[in-house]
Design a protein around this motif. Sequence first.
Motif, PDB file in Angstrom:
ATOM      1  N   PRO A  72     -36.065  48.080  -3.074  1.00 44.34           N
ATOM      2  CA  PRO A  72     -34.653  47.924  -2.718  1.00 44.34           C
ATOM      3  C   PRO A  72     -33.845  47.154  -3.759  1.00 44.34           C
ATOM      4  CG  PRO A  72     -35.966  46.317  -1.547  1.00 44.34           C
ATOM      5  CD  PRO A  72     -36.941  47.190  -2.287  1.00 44.34           C
ATOM      6  N   GLY A  73     -32.530  47.272  -3.642  1.00 43.03           N
ATOM      7  CA  GLY A  73     -31.646  46.456  -4.457  1.00 43.03           C
ATOM      8  C   GLY A  73     -31.613  45.034  -3.928  1.00 43.03           C
ATOM      9  N   VAL A  74     -31.756  44.075  -4.817  1.00 47.00           N
ATOM     10  CA  VAL A  74     -31.709  42.670  -4.406  1.00 47.00           C
ATOM     11  C   VAL A  74     -30.676  41.898  -5.219  1.00 47.00           C
ATOM     12  CG1 VAL A  74     -34.090  42.606  -3.595  1.00 47.00           C
ATOM     13  CG2 VAL A  74     -33.608  42.077  -5.992  1.00 47.00           C
ATOM     14  N   GLY A  75     -29.778  42.610  -5.878  1.00 45.17           N
ATOM     15  CA  GLY A  75     -28.782  41.941  -6.693  1.00 45.17           C
ATOM     16  C   GLY A  75     -29.262  41.762  -8.117  1.00 45.17           C
ATOM     17  N   PHE A  76     -28.461  41.082  -8.913  1.00 46.98           N
ATOM     18  CA  PHE A  76     -28.738  40.952 -10.335  1.00 46.98           C
ATOM     19  C   PHE A  76     -28.690  39.495 -10.777  1.00 46.98           C
ATOM     20  CE2 PHE A  76     -28.844  45.378 -10.774  1.00 46.98           C
ATOM     21  CZ  PHE A  76     -27.824  45.912 -10.009  1.00 46.98           C
ATOM     22  N   SER A  77     -29.658  39.124 -11.601  1.00 46.49           N
ATOM     23  CA  SER A  77     -29.748  37.762 -12.114  1.00 46.49           C
ATOM     24  C   SER A  77     -28.862  37.541 -13.326  1.00 46.49           C
ATOM     25  CB  SER A  77     -31.195  37.441 -12.499  1.00 46.49           C
ATOM     26  OG  SER A  77     -32.006  37.384 -11.363  1.00 46.49           O
ATOM     27  N   ASP A  78     -28.613  38.597 -14.074  1.00 51.41           N
ATOM     28  CA  ASP A  78     -27.784  38.453 -15.270  1.00 51.41           C
ATOM     29  C   ASP A  78     -27.155  39.797 -15.593  1.00 51.41           C
ATOM     30  OD1 ASP A  78     -26.533  37.277 -17.409  1.00 51.41           O
ATOM     31  OD2 ASP A  78     -28.361  36.698 -18.459  1.00 51.41           O
ATOM     32  N   MET A  79     -26.020  39.761 -16.267  1.00 50.70           N
ATOM     33  CA  MET A  79     -25.318  40.955 -16.704  1.00 50.70           C
ATOM     34  C   MET A  79     -24.788  40.721 -18.109  1.00 50.70           C
ATOM     35  SD  MET A  79     -23.320  42.111 -13.287  1.00 50.70           S
ATOM     36  CE  MET A  79     -24.218  42.990 -12.020  1.00 50.70           C
ATOM     37  N   GLU A  80     -25.028  41.672 -18.967  1.00 47.94           N
ATOM     38  CA  GLU A  80     -24.624  41.547 -20.368  1.00 47.94           C
ATOM     39  C   GLU A  80     -23.967  42.834 -20.832  1.00 47.94           C
ATOM     40  OE1 GLU A  80     -24.818  38.746 -22.151  1.00 47.94           O
ATOM     41  OE2 GLU A  80     -25.692  37.718 -20.412  1.00 47.94           O
ATOM     42  N   ALA A  81     -23.263  42.761 -21.937  1.00 45.81           N
ATOM     43  CA  ALA A  81     -22.546  43.917 -22.468  1.00 45.81           C
ATOM     44  C   ALA A  81     -23.510  45.046 -22.808  1.00 45.81           C
ATOM     45  CB  ALA A  81     -21.758  43.517 -23.704  1.00 45.81           C
ATOM     46  N   TYR A  82     -23.052  46.274 -22.591  1.00 43.44           N
ATOM     47  CA  TYR A  82     -23.803  47.464 -22.971  1.00 43.44           C
ATOM     48  C   TYR A  82     -23.294  47.946 -24.329  1.00 43.44           C
ATOM     49  CZ  TYR A  82     -25.696  52.191 -22.919  1.00 43.44           C
ATOM     50  OH  TYR A  82     -26.358  53.335 -23.247  1.00 43.44           O
ATOM     51  N   TYR A  83     -24.227  48.340 -25.208  1.00 47.55           N
ATOM     52  CA  TYR A  83     -23.876  48.815 -26.551  1.00 47.55           C
ATOM     53  C   TYR A  83     -24.226  50.288 -26.703  1.00 47.55           C
ATOM     54  CZ  TYR A  83     -23.635  43.851 -27.792  1.00 47.55           C
ATOM     55  OH  TYR A  83     -23.311  42.522 -27.847  1.00 47.55           O
ATOM     56  N   ASP A  84     -23.399  51.022 -27.457  1.00 49.41           N
ATOM     57  CA  ASP A  84     -23.747  52.399 -27.775  1.00 49.41           C
ATOM     58  C   ASP A  84     -24.721  52.414 -28.959  1.00 49.41           C
ATOM     59  OD1 ASP A  84     -22.246  52.096 -30.138  1.00 49.41           O
ATOM     60  OD2 ASP A  84     -20.491  53.135 -29.328  1.00 49.41           O
ATOM     61  N   ASP A  85     -25.082  53.605 -29.407  1.00 50.02           N
ATOM     62  CA  ASP A  85     -26.091  53.720 -30.463  1.00 50.02           C
ATOM     63  C   ASP A  85     -25.607  53.210 -31.814  1.00 50.02           C
ATOM     64  OD1 ASP A  85     -27.880  54.807 -28.689  1.00 50.02           O
ATOM     65  OD2 ASP A  85     -27.418  56.891 -29.203  1.00 50.02           O
ATOM     66  N   GLU A  86     -24.301  53.043 -31.964  1.00 53.01           N
ATOM     67  CA  GLU A  86     -23.755  52.503 -33.220  1.00 53.01           C
ATOM     68  C   GLU A  86     -23.575  50.992 -33.161  1.00 53.01           C
ATOM     69  OE1 GLU A  86     -22.372  55.490 -31.869  1.00 53.01           O
ATOM     70  OE2 GLU A  86     -23.870  56.355 -33.236  1.00 53.01           O
ATOM     71  N   GLY A  87     -23.962  50.384 -32.059  1.00 54.73           N
ATOM     72  CA  GLY A  87     -23.856  48.935 -31.931  1.00 54.73           C
ATOM     73  C   GLY A  87     -22.529  48.450 -31.409  1.00 54.73           C
ATOM     74  N   ASN A  88     -21.691  49.350 -30.901  1.00 50.06           N
ATOM     75  CA  ASN A  88     -20.390  48.964 -30.373  1.00 50.06           C
ATOM     76  C   ASN A  88     -20.482  48.705 -28.872  1.00 50.06           C
ATOM     77  OD1 ASN A  88     -18.980  49.523 -32.906  1.00 50.06           O
ATOM     78  ND2 ASN A  88     -19.419  51.675 -32.435  1.00 50.06           N
ATOM     79  N   LYS A  89     -19.784  47.670 -28.419  1.00 52.21           N
ATOM     80  CA  LYS A  89     -19.725  47.406 -26.983  1.00 52.21           C
ATOM     81  C   LYS A  89     -18.929  48.502 -26.289  1.00 52.21           C
ATOM     82  CE  LYS A  89     -20.222  42.387 -27.018  1.00 52.21           C
ATOM     83  NZ  LYS A  89     -19.627  41.098 -26.631  1.00 52.21           N
ATOM     84  N   VAL A  90     -19.395  48.908 -25.122  1.00 50.42           N
ATOM     85  CA  VAL A  90     -18.727  49.940 -24.352  1.00 50.42           C
ATOM     86  C   VAL A  90     -17.971  49.261 -23.207  1.00 50.42           C
ATOM     87  CG1 VAL A  90     -19.014  52.033 -22.986  1.00 50.42           C
ATOM     88  CG2 VAL A  90     -20.543  51.582 -24.922  1.00 50.42           C
ATOM     89  N   ASN A  91     -16.659  49.409 -23.200  1.00 52.54           N
ATOM     90  CA  ASN A  91     -15.852  48.770 -22.165  1.00 52.54           C
ATOM     91  C   ASN A  91     -16.269  49.230 -20.776  1.00 52.54           C
ATOM     92  OD1 ASN A  91     -14.255  47.219 -23.864  1.00 52.54           O
ATOM     93  ND2 ASN A  91     -12.681  48.790 -24.069  1.00 52.54           N
ATOM     94  N   GLY A  92     -16.440  48.288 -19.867  1.00 57.29           N
ATOM     95  CA  GLY A  92     -16.720  48.615 -18.486  1.00 57.29           C
ATOM     96  C   GLY A  92     -18.160  48.976 -18.190  1.00 57.29           C
ATOM     97  N   GLU A  93     -19.062  48.857 -19.184  1.00 56.50           N
ATOM     98  CA  GLU A  93     -20.475  49.164 -18.951  1.00 56.50           C
ATOM     99  C   GLU A  93     -21.330  47.954 -19.301  1.00 56.50           C
ATOM    100  OE1 GLU A  93     -21.793  52.881 -20.578  1.00 56.50           O
ATOM    101  OE2 GLU A  93     -19.912  53.891 -20.066  1.00 56.50           O
TER     102      GLU A  93
END
Length: 542
Positions: A72-93
Amino acid sequence: MKLYIAASIIGTSATFVAAQHANHQKHYLVGLLNYPNSFIPEELKNHTSGTAIPKGDAMWSESNLAPFTYVPGVGFSDMEAYYDDEGNKVNGEFFCLTDNGFGSSDNSADYALNIQHLKIQKPFTFRHAETTFEKYTEAENLGTAILHDPDGYIKWENGADIQVAYAVPDATWDDYKAKRVLTGRDFDVEGLAVINNQCAVVGDELMPAIFMVNPTTGVVLSAFVRTPDIDSNGNLIADKFLSTRSDKVHCSIADLEANACSSVASEVVDASDYRKHDKSGGYEGFSILEDGTIAAFLEKKSGDSTLSDEPGVRVYHVKPGDCSSGSAPTFEKFMGFYPFEIGAGNIADVSAIPGSSRFVAVIERNGFPSGHMWPGAGNPANNLCVVDLLDVDENMVMKNKKCILNYHDIDDPWDVDGNGIFKYGHTQVTNEALIIVDDYYTNYPWTNQFGIDVASQYFQEVDDARFMVVCFVEPIFNAEHPFLKNFGAKPSQMPVTEVDEPAVARGADNSRALMASVYTTHSTLAFFGGLILAVGGFVLAA
């Protein structure tokens, strides 16, 4: 008002002064989101879990729904920026790190640790043309990576292996066993520092320890590295480490093979060569800095710990491995002690100020609430603060700190939750994650901390993992703004001359590369695309 507390500071006797650091900044609520516990990713379906959870209604320890036919889902301990394959941060992910499962090593041996890729965006228009939106917007799962150790990096000093090598709940775990999936008996993962979409560092609290992973595939990239103890001068002690009663190093191999050692008595750790710390006191605060290194905050100094006489929680400086298989992270030095506000006692998470290796934002919390009857339920001490990591006093306490947001006194001038009330209180025990641009929150699927009626209108949404977006009116996370430009300065010292930090080194693939830790008197913060808008910095509070 000041509170004076007598304390032993790193082996010496001294008086530590704890004071409130309230410096609340103008802000407004952008909106609320939830990630439904009813959604189960394909990777977590059809696998038995929760077999060690007793039937009942006791919060945190029992459930009438267990055991489950899924993880089951129990929530999240941490959240960090998601990067695309070129190393750029993806807004909202974002990369979102699961909690350890059901609360402890004693009941989480059948919980598969995972990192989920979520889309988290809230519609907001300042009520332009009187547009309004739903009270809760659902976050969307874009992928799930189960943490697993195909190369056998995870081993303990006594020869202990991961949980699936000894026991699994039933045949539904045969594929997990073959993959060497990590569970909540192996680690209580609380911190995530993402370097790029193929490389991250995870912080644990069952030892506590750190190790490298691929956040996209879930593959473990290194052995774990234990947290070193410190001497009276704050120097790291070679071959002396912290440990908890959930650390497998204290179990016999025979007991592990019999699935009979989910933890040991506290006295066993006392009698060992390790320094005892609480099993829920590890790396809740874990943030990648602009120079590619990590600020690693222990969660607390209380509980079943020998660190209780220290003047704050320990903060370590960590250097990640080089992201190749087998390259482990290292503890570089002890940075200092982070002092709590009155009433608080836990770090919930830490996020670096964009562009800085000096300033970080910190969520602190206490154990509020316990029911909903006053007096008796306690009072909250949940704050978002900014601290200067490099300005410490003679006792190595971080002295420059400002608390900019109280989670229970949030302005909602646009009434984005549609209830006709222009204040909002983000009420929860387990505030767990923060990222500048976003501020997040974890919850257990059967937790009802206020003891409210389950028929309440939005009970399911507040029982899910929840997210809150807050925007500050001023761009306070920009180095040119007086808030950071003169951070900690006395009136007679203003203005302060700044020295620019070195530029961030980038790899051939444009991903963040490591660089030497060169700290200046004042950091210059750069805008990260989308992280700070003209009207101010977005923050998500958890």
